[in-house]
Design a protein around this motif. Structure first.
Motif, PDB file in Angstrom:
ATOM      1  N   ASN A  70       1.526   2.196 -12.116  1.00 19.10           N
ATOM      2  CA  ASN A  70       2.552   3.035 -12.781  1.00 19.10           C
ATOM      3  C   ASN A  70       1.908   4.231 -13.477  1.00 19.10           C
ATOM      4  N   LEU A  71       0.638   4.051 -13.909  1.00 17.37           N
ATOM      5  CA  LEU A  71      -0.134   5.140 -14.524  1.00 17.37           C
ATOM      6  C   LEU A  71      -1.580   5.019 -14.033  1.00 17.37           C
ATOM      7  N   GLY A  72      -2.318   6.126 -14.079  1.00 15.97           N
ATOM      8  CA  GLY A  72      -3.746   6.065 -13.773  1.00 15.97           C
ATOM      9  C   GLY A  72      -4.052   6.192 -12.302  1.00 15.97           C
ATOM     10  N   PRO A  73      -5.365   6.173 -11.954  1.00 18.73           N
ATOM     11  CA  PRO A  73      -5.800   6.388 -10.579  1.00 18.73           C
ATOM     12  C   PRO A  73      -5.293   5.314  -9.605  1.00 18.73           C
ATOM     13  N   ASP A  74      -5.082   5.725  -8.363  1.00 20.46           N
ATOM     14  CA  ASP A  74      -4.804   4.747  -7.299  1.00 20.46           C
ATOM     15  C   ASP A  74      -6.078   3.948  -7.049  1.00 20.46           C
ATOM     16  N   VAL A  75      -5.935   2.813  -6.378  1.00 23.49           N
ATOM     17  CA  VAL A  75      -7.115   1.975  -6.099  1.00 23.49           C
ATOM     18  C   VAL A  75      -7.232   1.757  -4.593  1.00 23.49           C
ATOM     19  N   ILE A  76      -8.463   1.713  -4.122  1.00 25.31           N
ATOM     20  CA  ILE A  76      -8.742   1.462  -2.702  1.00 25.31           C
ATOM     21  C   ILE A  76      -9.156   0.003  -2.558  1.00 25.31           C
ATOM     22  N   ASP A  77      -8.415  -0.756  -1.775  1.00 27.33           N
ATOM     23  CA  ASP A  77      -8.714  -2.175  -1.589  1.00 27.33           C
ATOM     24  C   ASP A  77      -9.841  -2.314  -0.566  1.00 27.33           C
ATOM     25  N   VAL A  78     -10.999  -2.734  -1.019  1.00 28.82           N
ATOM     26  CA  VAL A  78     -12.187  -2.828  -0.153  1.00 28.82           C
ATOM     27  C   VAL A  78     -12.451  -4.259   0.298  1.00 28.82           C
ATOM     28  N   GLY A  79     -11.473  -5.134   0.081  1.00 28.04           N
ATOM     29  CA  GLY A  79     -11.674  -6.555   0.373  1.00 28.04           C
ATOM     30  C   GLY A  79     -12.129  -6.845   1.786  1.00 28.04           C
ATOM     31  N   PRO A 125       0.833  -1.213   0.000  1.00 31.71           N
ATOM     32  CA  PRO A 125       0.000   0.000   0.000  1.00 31.71           C
ATOM     33  C   PRO A 125       0.862   1.256   0.000  1.00 31.71           C
ATOM     34  N   THR A 126       0.412   2.273  -0.727  1.00 33.39           N
ATOM     35  CA  THR A 126       1.154   3.549  -0.743  1.00 33.39           C
ATOM     36  C   THR A 126       0.537   4.545   0.231  1.00 33.39           C
ATOM     37  N   LYS A 127      -0.733   4.349   0.562  1.00 36.28           N
ATOM     38  CA  LYS A 127      -1.388   5.165   1.596  1.00 36.28           C
ATOM     39  C   LYS A 127      -2.632   4.403   2.038  1.00 36.28           C
ATOM     40  N   SER A 128      -3.471   5.035   2.870  1.00 37.85           N
ATOM     41  CA  SER A 128      -4.689   4.309   3.259  1.00 37.85           C
ATOM     42  C   SER A 128      -5.869   5.266   3.337  1.00 37.85           C
ATOM     43  N   ALA A 129      -7.054   4.693   3.268  1.00 34.49           N
ATOM     44  CA  ALA A 129      -8.294   5.474   3.380  1.00 34.49           C
ATOM     45  C   ALA A 129      -8.969   5.072   4.681  1.00 34.49           C
ATOM     46  N   THR A 130      -9.604   6.030   5.333  1.00 30.24           N
ATOM     47  CA  THR A 130     -10.328   5.732   6.574  1.00 30.24           C
ATOM     48  C   THR A 130     -11.814   5.880   6.313  1.00 30.24           C
ATOM     49  N   LEU A 131     -12.543   4.802   6.541  1.00 29.29           N
ATOM     50  CA  LEU A 131     -13.985   4.809   6.308  1.00 29.29           C
ATOM     51  C   LEU A 131     -14.696   4.903   7.651  1.00 29.29           C
ATOM     52  N   ARG A 132     -15.399   5.972   7.864  1.00 30.46           N
ATOM     53  CA  ARG A 132     -16.188   6.109   9.092  1.00 30.46           C
ATOM     54  C   ARG A 132     -17.658   5.909   8.752  1.00 30.46           C
ATOM     55  N   ILE A 133     -18.342   5.071   9.545  1.00 23.88           N
ATOM     56  CA  ILE A 133     -19.746   4.765   9.258  1.00 23.88           C
ATOM     57  C   ILE A 133     -20.605   5.301  10.392  1.00 23.88           C
ATOM     58  N   ASP A 134     -21.676   5.988  10.001  1.00 26.84           N
ATOM     59  CA  ASP A 134     -22.548   6.594  11.026  1.00 26.84           C
ATOM     60  C   ASP A 134     -22.886   5.575  12.112  1.00 26.84           C
ATOM     61  N   GLY A 135     -22.793   6.000  13.346  1.00 27.47           N
ATOM     62  CA  GLY A 135     -23.242   5.150  14.454  1.00 27.47           C
ATOM     63  C   GLY A 135     -22.260   4.063  14.824  1.00 27.47           C
ATOM     64  N   GLU A 136     -21.127   4.003  14.143  1.00 31.66           N
ATOM     65  CA  GLU A 136     -20.155   2.950  14.509  1.00 31.66           C
ATOM     66  C   GLU A 136     -18.901   3.644  15.031  1.00 31.66           C
ATOM     67  N   ASP A 137     -18.369   3.141  16.122  1.00 24.85           N
ATOM     68  CA  ASP A 137     -17.202   3.792  16.743  1.00 24.85           C
ATOM     69  C   ASP A 137     -15.938   3.579  15.908  1.00 24.85           C
ATOM     70  N   SER A 164     -10.974  -4.301 -11.553  1.00 23.11           N
ATOM     71  CA  SER A 164     -11.244  -5.732 -11.302  1.00 23.11           C
ATOM     72  C   SER A 164      -9.966  -6.539 -11.163  1.00 23.11           C
ATOM     73  N   CYS A 165      -8.828  -5.965 -11.518  1.00 24.10           N
ATOM     74  CA  CYS A 165      -7.600  -6.782 -11.532  1.00 24.10           C
ATOM     75  C   CYS A 165      -6.394  -5.869 -11.653  1.00 24.10           C
ATOM     76  N   ASP A 166      -5.203  -6.458 -11.508  1.00 24.53           N
ATOM     77  CA  ASP A 166      -3.958  -5.790 -11.923  1.00 24.53           C
ATOM     78  C   ASP A 166      -3.747  -6.159 -13.383  1.00 24.53           C
ATOM     79  N   SER A 167      -3.171  -5.270 -14.172  1.00 21.41           N
ATOM     80  CA  SER A 167      -2.803  -5.653 -15.532  1.00 21.41           C
ATOM     81  C   SER A 167      -1.666  -4.784 -16.032  1.00 21.41           C
ATOM     82  N   GLU A 168      -0.862  -5.359 -16.931  1.00 23.83           N
ATOM     83  CA  GLU A 168       0.280  -4.627 -17.518  1.00 23.83           C
ATOM     84  C   GLU A 168       0.108  -4.453 -19.030  1.00 23.83           C
ATOM     85  N   ILE A 169      -1.068  -4.799 -19.560  1.00 25.53           N
ATOM     86  CA  ILE A 169      -1.193  -4.917 -21.019  1.00 25.53           C
ATOM     87  C   ILE A 169      -1.523  -3.595 -21.691  1.00 25.53           C
ATOM     88  N   THR A 170      -2.643  -2.967 -21.275  1.00 24.90           N
ATOM     89  CA  THR A 170      -3.120  -1.743 -21.956  1.00 24.90           C
ATOM     90  C   THR A 170      -3.492  -0.698 -20.926  1.00 24.90           C
TER      91      THR A 170
END
Ligand code: SDX
Length: 428
Positions: free
Chosen positions: A28-37, A5-17, A56-62
């Motif tokens: 290498n190019l394009g938007p970063d992705v948030i792993d929601v697994g 990971p290069t950074k992280s996102a913090t998800l806060r949900i109403d009513g949950e501590d 949906s995946c990692d790819s090096e093709i296009t």
């Protein structure tokens, strides 16, 4: 799979501590992705109908940059490949990640040449279709049936088997495509010839007859090669994602590619090139264009300008610009540069690009807008247009399938937002 990971996102949900920390990965190019697994473990799914914001995946093709109209195949811009490369060289690049040396390129071309014939028993398969069968229906069936002929290369975990299958599919698609056309005409199938180039061979199988020689014009075969090249791959589009999803179950590559062919058939995807010509025929004349532009803007009217708009490109599809240039070259060579259909297409494009609706929604011509006009000028019937697209896209499909199978994968299994009945007992 993504790595550190290069950074992280913090998800806060109403009513949950407790906040949920989600890792972010950078490519290498394009938007970063948030792993929601990890969300499933927290009792949540992500929700993204149409996968508008989903990687949906990692790819090096296009790589595609839709805002700037950029398309790179293994880092090479499509404009440079269209000008300097060839379809089979691009096939090699997509499959292997690097351009071939002179010797590697010649060996690849020779390998493809020697896989262009299909099993003679497949000829019987074609006889089962009525002459008026749509060639895409035939292609879906025949490509899936290839699995019945090639038991010697269906171990998907064997790299050599994957390589042979890739070569067989790239080599045989033009032969099967031409056979679909000949079947509809009631003409005898024309065998491939090893003394012809890839596109030249396809056109020869399409238009030659046993009764007389058929010589393919170099301009036309170059245009055909460029059309295949421009369709070769396009990241995680609907049909490629279908190939990946089918392949993720461990299905054989012929079945997975046949699934991709079926997905491509739709008019919102590869079926658009056929739909563009049908649309232009319906519009009928330049004078009618304003009426149809009005229909396209009417929310209550299902009519859309086919060949316009794209899920990713919010700028000119770079392939459309190359296709437009090729269109002029072909029509000039054929002495039909004043083709009324081309004139209508150019006027439609001009009016649409000046219209606020299309400007605001960032709708531009896509790869399908001009391709049909070229194919029609070459003498290819409209119902064969998507077959040509499928033939061109084969190396992209098989490259993504090989990348997934060789790179470690899980079976694709999306979830849902359930809005049906809650549990209830059967009456009585
Ligand atoms: C291909 O994904 C790929 O990479 C595909 C492809 C590849 O190489 O694999 O590039 C090949 O499939 C090219 C696209 C071929 N299809 C067409 O030309 C069919 C016409 N285009 C549209 O159906 C549409 O643009 C799509 C399907 C291509 C994209 O649809 P999206 O991304 O889901 O966008 P959308 O349908 O939500 O449209 C956004 C807005 C909508 O209006 P609002 O609901 O926001 O008010 O733009 C409008 C649409 O109504 N719109 C059009 C339009 N395309 C979109 N209005 C009129 N004419 C059009 N062509």
């Amino acid at each position: 799979m993504a790595d550190t990971p290069t950074k992280s996102a913090t998800l806060r949900i109403d009513g949950e501590d407790n906040a949920i920390e989600l890792p972010i990965y950078s490519g290498n190019l394009g938007p970063d992705v948030i792993d929601v697994g990890k969300l499933t473990g927290q009792g949540y799914f992500t929700y993204d109908p149409g996968f508008v914001s989903t990687a949906s995946c990692d790819s090096e093709i296009t790589f595609i940059d839709g805002d700037n109209g950029v398309l790179l195949h293994r880092g090479y811009p499509i404009e440079q490949l269209a000008e300097k490369s060839s379809y089979l060289e691009l096939c090699y690049l997509l499959l292997n990640g690097e351009l071939p040396s002179k010797e590697e390129g010649e060996a690849f071309v020779d390998t493809i040449k020697h896989h262009t014939m299909v099993n003679e028993q497949l000829r019987q398969f074609f006889m089962g279709f009525k002459p008026d069968a749509h060639p895409m229906a035939i292609l879906c069936g025949v490509v899936g049936a290839l699995a019945a002929f090639y038991h010697d290369s269906t171990d998907i975990d064997n790299e050599e088997h994957r390589k042979i299958t890739a070569h067989r599919l790239i080599a045989k698609m033009p032969t099967l495509a031409a056979m679909s056309y000949k079947h509809a005409l009631g003409q005898p199938f024309i065998y491939p010839r090893n003394d012809l180039g890839y596109a030249e061979n396809f056109l020869h199988m399409m238009f030659a007859t046993p009764c007389e020689d058929y010589v393919v014009s170099p301009t036309i075969s170059k245009a055909m090669d460029r059309i295949f090249l421009l369709h070769a791959d396009h990241e995680q589009n609907a049909s490629t994602s279908t190939v990946r999803l089918a392949g993720s179950t461990g299905a054989n590559p012929f079945a997975s590619i046949a699934a991709g062919i079926a997905a491509l058939w739709g008019p919102s995807h590869g079926g658009a090139n056929e739909a563009v010509l049908t649309m232009l025929d319906e519009i009928g004349s330049v004078e009618n264009i304003p009426t149809y532009i009005k229909k396209a803007k009417d929310k209550d009217d299902p009519f859309r300008i086919m060949g316009f708009g794209h899920r990713v490109y919010k700028n000119y599809d770079p392939r459309a610009k190359v296709m437009q240039q090729t269109c002029h070259e072909v029509l000039e060579e054929l002495g039909v540069e004043d083709d009324p259909v081309l004139a209508m297409a150019k006027e439609l494009e001009k009016i649409a690009l000046e219209d606020d609706y299309f400007v605001e929604k960032r709708l531009y011509p896509n790869v399908d807008f001009y391709s049909g006009i070229i194919l029609k000028a070459i003498g290819i019937p409209v119902e064969m247009f998507t077959v040509i697209f499928a033939t061109g896209r084969t190396p992209g499909w098989i490259a993504h399938w090989c990348e997934m199978i060789s790179g470690g994968y899980k079976i694709g299994r999306p979830r849902q937002l359930y809005k049906g009945s809650i549990k209830r007992d059967y009456p009585g």
